[in-house]
Scaffold this motif. Structure first.
Motif, PDB file in Angstrom:
ATOM      1  N   HIS A 179      13.052   8.497   5.306  1.00 34.71           N
ATOM      2  CA  HIS A 179      11.785   9.145   5.001  1.00 34.71           C
ATOM      3  C   HIS A 179      11.971  10.610   4.618  1.00 34.71           C
ATOM      4  N   CYS A 211       6.370   3.525  -1.806  1.00 35.69           N
ATOM      5  CA  CYS A 211       5.967   2.158  -1.514  1.00 35.69           C
ATOM      6  C   CYS A 211       7.121   1.207  -1.814  1.00 35.69           C
ATOM      7  N   LYS A 252       0.836  -1.198   0.000  1.00 32.20           N
ATOM      8  CA  LYS A 252       0.000   0.000   0.000  1.00 32.20           C
ATOM      9  C   LYS A 252       0.876   1.255   0.000  1.00 32.20           C
ATOM     10  N   GLN A 268       2.282   4.877   0.719  1.00 26.41           N
ATOM     11  CA  GLN A 268       2.242   5.768   1.878  1.00 26.41           C
ATOM     12  C   GLN A 268       2.462   7.198   1.397  1.00 26.41           C
ATOM     13  N   SER A 269       1.764   8.136   1.983  1.00 27.09           N
ATOM     14  CA  SER A 269       1.861   9.532   1.568  1.00 27.09           C
ATOM     15  C   SER A 269       3.209  10.144   1.961  1.00 27.09           C
ATOM     16  N   ASP A 273      12.645   3.286   6.271  1.00 22.95           N
ATOM     17  CA  ASP A 273      11.949   4.429   6.854  1.00 22.95           C
ATOM     18  C   ASP A 273      12.887   5.441   7.510  1.00 22.95           C
ATOM     19  N   VAL A 333       3.657   9.819  -3.218  1.00 23.64           N
ATOM     20  CA  VAL A 333       3.575   8.657  -2.329  1.00 23.64           C
ATOM     21  C   VAL A 333       4.839   7.814  -2.517  1.00 23.64           C
TER      22      VAL A 333
END
Length: 175
Positions: free
Chosen positions: A161, A126, A115, A117-118, A158, A124
């Motif tokens: 990010h 992924c 899915k 992710q913003s 992450d 987004v």
């Protein structure tokens, strides 16, 4: 231990230099027509965003059909000292019309294995189907929608990010 001689020869820049200099990067600033992908994101911008100390270079890939009547302009990123290596790939897809951003992102995230992710209002990220990291950006530019799909070879991390956000914003600004 002896002190270095003040008569030692001056360093030279000969063919023995270990790594070639990367291609100079000149960023695109939302050109009226998309004709290439590499000008949208520089190799050292990527390295900085993912905190990688290596020196990278890029190579434009021949445009290809992306289906739905779209052409994908591509760029491959690799280590400057190893052109066979693979860091990432960027595809820029100009659409002939203005699409709702949500629809453009939804269509482009077909590259995702999980899915999305913003990251920002226009991007987004992924896990890609190739087990790398996909960052998908959709932006309105010159009366139409442009989509950028940036795929790092490494899986989502992450801890990067903020770097992913930086890359997404850079792409959105340049599309």
């Amino acid at each position: 231990m002896t002190a270095p001689s003040s008569h030692s020869p001056a360093p030279t820049t000969s063919a023995t230099t270990s790594a070639p200099s990367p291609t100079p990067f000149v960023p695109a600033v939302s050109p009226a027509k998309v004709t290439a992908a590499c000008p949208y994101l520089g190799p050292q911008e990527i390295a900085k965003a993912i905190e990688d100390p290596n020196i990278y270079d890029s190579k434009e890939i021949s445009p290809r059909s992306a289906g739905h009547g779209l052409t994908a302009y591509g760029c491959d990123y690799h280590r400057a000292d190893d052109p066979g290596s693979h860091l990432a790939q960027l595809a820029v897809l100009p659409t002939p019309v203005k699409l709702p951003q949500a629809k453009a992102l939804e269509t482009a995230t077909e590259v995702c294995a999980d899915k999305p992710q913003s990251l920002t209002e226009t991007a987004v990220y992924c896990l890609s189907k190739d087990n790398g990291t996909a960052i998908v950006v959709a932006a309105l530019s010159h009366g139409a929608t442009r989509i950028a799909i940036f795929e790092l070879a490494d899986p989502v991390n992450d801890s990067y990010h903020d770097g992913y956000v930086t890359l997404a914003k850079t792409l959105a600004d340049r599309l």
